[in-house]
Every structure is written in structure tokens, then in C-alpha cells.
Design an enzyme around this catalytic site. Structure first.
Site, PDB file in Angstrom:
ATOM      1  N   LYS A 326      66.283  50.570 -21.181  1.00  0.00           N
ATOM      2  CA  LYS A 326      66.294  50.874 -22.606  1.00  0.00           C
ATOM      3  C   LYS A 326      65.793  49.695 -23.449  1.00  0.00           C
ATOM      4  O   LYS A 326      65.696  48.554 -22.989  1.00  0.00           O
ATOM      5  CB  LYS A 326      67.690  51.310 -23.047  1.00  0.00           C
ATOM      6  CG  LYS A 326      68.048  52.696 -22.513  1.00  0.00           C
ATOM      7  CD  LYS A 326      69.353  53.224 -23.066  1.00  0.00           C
ATOM      8  CE  LYS A 326      69.600  54.657 -22.592  1.00  0.00           C
ATOM      9  NZ  LYS A 326      70.880  55.205 -23.086  1.00  0.00           N
ATOM     10  N   ARG A 360      74.103  55.302 -14.725  1.00  0.00           N
ATOM     11  CA  ARG A 360      72.979  56.245 -14.802  1.00  0.00           C
ATOM     12  C   ARG A 360      71.689  55.433 -14.750  1.00  0.00           C
ATOM     13  O   ARG A 360      71.419  54.631 -15.654  1.00  0.00           O
ATOM     14  CB  ARG A 360      73.077  57.066 -16.086  1.00  0.00           C
ATOM     15  CG  ARG A 360      72.038  58.172 -16.214  1.00  0.00           C
ATOM     16  CD  ARG A 360      72.289  58.968 -17.497  1.00  0.00           C
ATOM     17  NE  ARG A 360      71.355  60.081 -17.631  1.00  0.00           N
ATOM     18  CZ  ARG A 360      70.150  59.992 -18.182  1.00  0.00           C
ATOM     19  NH1 ARG A 360      69.718  58.828 -18.665  1.00  0.00           N
ATOM     20  NH2 ARG A 360      69.374  61.055 -18.272  1.00  0.00           N
TER      21      ARG A 360
END
Length: 380
Positions: A326, A360
Site C-alpha cells: 500500500k 492479507r
């Protein structure tokens, strides 16, 4: 004589047992080695002065603002620093005290019950769209099944499949298009009975898509809206599926427009408390919490949530973390998504150290390896 400085993160019980300390002494001394730092907000100044004295009486300490002793302000923030044993003593002493200290004592007792998970599950990511921020996570039917098989071979415990990008400013996709994207993959999973090899999660908040996935053998619903739609709750309950409640401020289209919180840890904690209560009332039994890294948070917010992840363990639910590749990594160390694996692993290992039990990820093999090394270090 030789003197060695040991890390504060050692397995202290292991060392004490190897030293030959009696079993009773192992428990007492390991309790002294564990230390808690607890931030208490808006405590009545009378309670702060009582807690300060009680803390000192058991060998702990309470940091308070100047002027607390003379009640300069009616309420203060303070920081309690105590070992496990000292916190146990305070959790009993403060039950008899006024000024909100009874509630503080109950919270101390919740903190003392925290048990960090020993096992960590790796959740692999499959995106059935063409606009996910990390291009290498995008798959169509044939390549998706190949990727699923590869992730299973690499050691994935869960595989999360979604048809809509939730990156900042992503385009809206209706439920019909979302189902069209994921349906071929879900059909193939069911036809080949891949759900016998690994647990599948559907990354969606659309009841029609979720229903189709659960009918296809999926056992988890990963909802970025945090079960805002009661129909999703009903589906999770009726299929006995696990529900991932994620926190997001605003929507994917607006979430990064000046995200603000009064106190981010407490604000998100309150959100979880409410959603857990609602989910339980509707029959959802298996609940996982996700603080929502990057979903309406600044880089500092994201780091705070990972650093203090343990705070959410008092809710008694497993914690999922999803920081894979991210933009928080880009803000700290300028890089494109394809170059963020190192930063991803650093963030995820810190979250695991602080209580996360599901991570995740886009890169299953590398995370499985990193977790094995971390566990070996924890065992020393």
C-alpha cells in the site's frame, strides 16, 4: 564473571526454566518482566491523584501533567507504567475507588486477559478486475485458478477473492458487473472443489455477490464497509460464515479527503464495539476485525494502528492486517507498488508482533518464510 545484556523480547519463561528456577518462581518472575504502558484519557483529577499514589505503593508509576496534585484541571490524561504483577494489584485496588477508577480497574483486568495468538494465517489476494492498484494481483478465470493453486502450494491458509477495486478514488461498480467478474472464478472453485484445500473469502459488500460465493463453498466474508448492510449480516449468520469487519472512514471515493480522528485508537475501538454488538444480535458468531490500513487514514494513522495493534485484542476477536504494497510504504520510502515487498513484510511482522493473526498479502511464499523466521526468533 561474564555479564550479558538480554533482549526485552526474550522468551523469559524458557530462560528461567533453563536456569533451574522453581515453577512458582518462574510465574512470579516472568510477571515482573512483562511491562504495560497504558494511556488513560480524561480521568477525573481526583482519580488521577489516587491512582498515582496506589501505583507508587505497588512499585508502578503514573505520569500526570503538571498541576494535577492541586487539581488545576477537572480531568487529565495520564500514562500508567506497570509490570504484569503491579497491574494485577492495581486492578483489584481500584475496584474500591471513586472518580471512575472502578471502570479503569475493569479495563486493566481486560488488558491482563490478553493472549497474543501463537498461530498466524496468511490470506492470499486474488483480484478479478483490471484496476486494482497492484497490477500483478489482477487475474481472469484461467490465470486466477493457476494463482490459487500456486498460493495453496506456497502455504496460504485463506484466499480472498474480489471483483472491485477499493483503492482511493476507484470507480464505482454495480453488483451485476461485480458478479460477472467473479462468477467464472467462483464456478471453477466449486467445480474443482478447491474449497477442500483452502478456506476462501469473498471481498465484497454486495449481498448478491456474497450469496453466490457462499453457495460456492466460501467460508468468510471480507466486508470493507464493516457490515453496514444488515443483509450481509444475515447471510453470514445463515451460512455460519466468518465476517471480517473492517473500519473505513467515508467511502473509497472520498476516504482520503483529509481523514481526521479525535483519538484514532479509541475512535476505531468504539466503531468495532458497536458493529460487533450488532453482528452478534443478528446471529453472526465468527467475527474478525480489520483496522483498515489506508482506508481513510494518513500515514501516521496507519503506523499508529500497526504499532498499537494490541489495543484491539481486548475486544476478544482475531485481528486481520492488510498493508500489502500500500501507499503508506511509498510515503515513507518512495516506491512503486511492484517495489514495496520489503516494506510490506516489515509492516506485517510488526502487526503480528502486536497481535495480528491474519495477514492479507499479495506475496504468500515470502510471508510464510518471514513468519517462520519470526517464530524462530520468538522461541529463543
Amino acid at each position: 564473571m561474564q555479564i550479558e545484556l538480554l533482549s526485552n523480547s526474550i522468551n523469559i519463561k524458557k530462560y528461567l526454566k533453563e536456569l533451574g528456577v522453581e515453577s512458582g518462581g518462574v510465574g512470579i518472575m516472568s510477571a515482573k518482566a512483562a511491562q504495560y504502558t497504558i494511556y488513560i484519557r480524561d480521568l477525573h483529577v481526583g482519580g488521577a491523584n489516587i491512582l498515582k499514589q496506589d501505583a507508587l505503593s505497588v512499585g508502578a508509576d503514573l505520569a500526570v501533567p503538571r498541576g494535577t496534585v492541586v487539581a488545576k484541571t477537572p480531568h487529565v490524561d495520564c500514562i500508567l507504567i506497570a509490570t504484569l504483577k503491579q497491574l494485577e494489584l492495581l486492578s483489584k485496588k481500584e475496584l474500591l475507588q471513586p472518580f471512575g477508577l472502578k471502570d479503569a480497574a475493569k479495563k486493566f483486568q481486560e488488558i491482563l486477559k490478553i493472549k497474543k495468538p501463537k498461530d498466524v494465517e496468511v490470506m492470499g489476494v486474488i483480484n478479478a478486475n483490471d484496476d486494482s492498484f497492484f497490477s500483478e494481483s489482477r487475474f481472469c478465470e484461467g490465470s486466477a485458478i493457476e494463482a490459487i493453486e500456486r498460493m495453496i502450494a506456497e502455504g496460504a491458509h485463506i484466499i480472498d477473492i474480489g471483483g472491485v477495486s477499493s483503492a482511493p478514488n476507484s470507480a464505482y461498480v454495480d453488483k451485476y458487473e461485480e458478479l460477472r467478474r467473479v462468477k467464472p472464478i467462483l464456478d471453477a472453485i466449486q467445480a474443482e472443489k478447491l474449497y477442500d484445500k483452502v478456506k476462501f473469502s469473498i471481498d465484497s459488500y454486495e449481498p448478491a455477490v456474497i450469496s453466490y460465493a457462499l453457495d460456492s463453498g466460501f467460508k468468510m466474508v471480507n466486508d470493507i464497509t464493516g457490515l453496514a448492510d444488515k443483509e450481509v449480516c444475515r447471510l453470514c449468520a445463515s451460512y455460519d460464515a466468518a465476517a471480517v469487519i473492517m473500519h473505513m472512514q467515508k467511502t473509497p471515493q472520498t476516504m482520503q479527503e483529509k481523514p481526521e480522528y479525535e483519538h484514532i485508537l479509541s475512535d476505531i475501538y468504539s466503531f468495532f464495539e458497536q458493529r460487533i454488538k450488532e453482528a452478534k444480535a443478528m446471529g453472526v458468531k465468527d467475527i474478525v476485525l480489520d483496522v483498515g490500513i489506508g482506508f481513510g487514514k494518513t500515514p501516521e494513522h496507519n503506523l499508529m494502528l500497526i504499532k498499537h495493534h494490541e489495543h484491539f485484542l481486548t475486544l476478544g476477536k482475531p485481528l486481520l492486517i492488510g498493508a500489502s504494497r500500500k501507499s503508506i510504504i511509498d510515503k515513507i520510502s518512495s516506491s512503486l507498488p511492484k517495489d514495496r515487498l520489503g516494506g510490506t513484510i516489515a509492516l506485517h511482522l510488526e502487526a503480528v508482533r502486536n497481535g495480528a493473526s491474519i495477514i492479507r498479502v499479495h506475496d504468500v511464499r515470502e510471508h510464510i518464510q518471514a513468519l517462520k523466521i519470526q517464530q524462530a526468533l520468538n522461541d529463543i
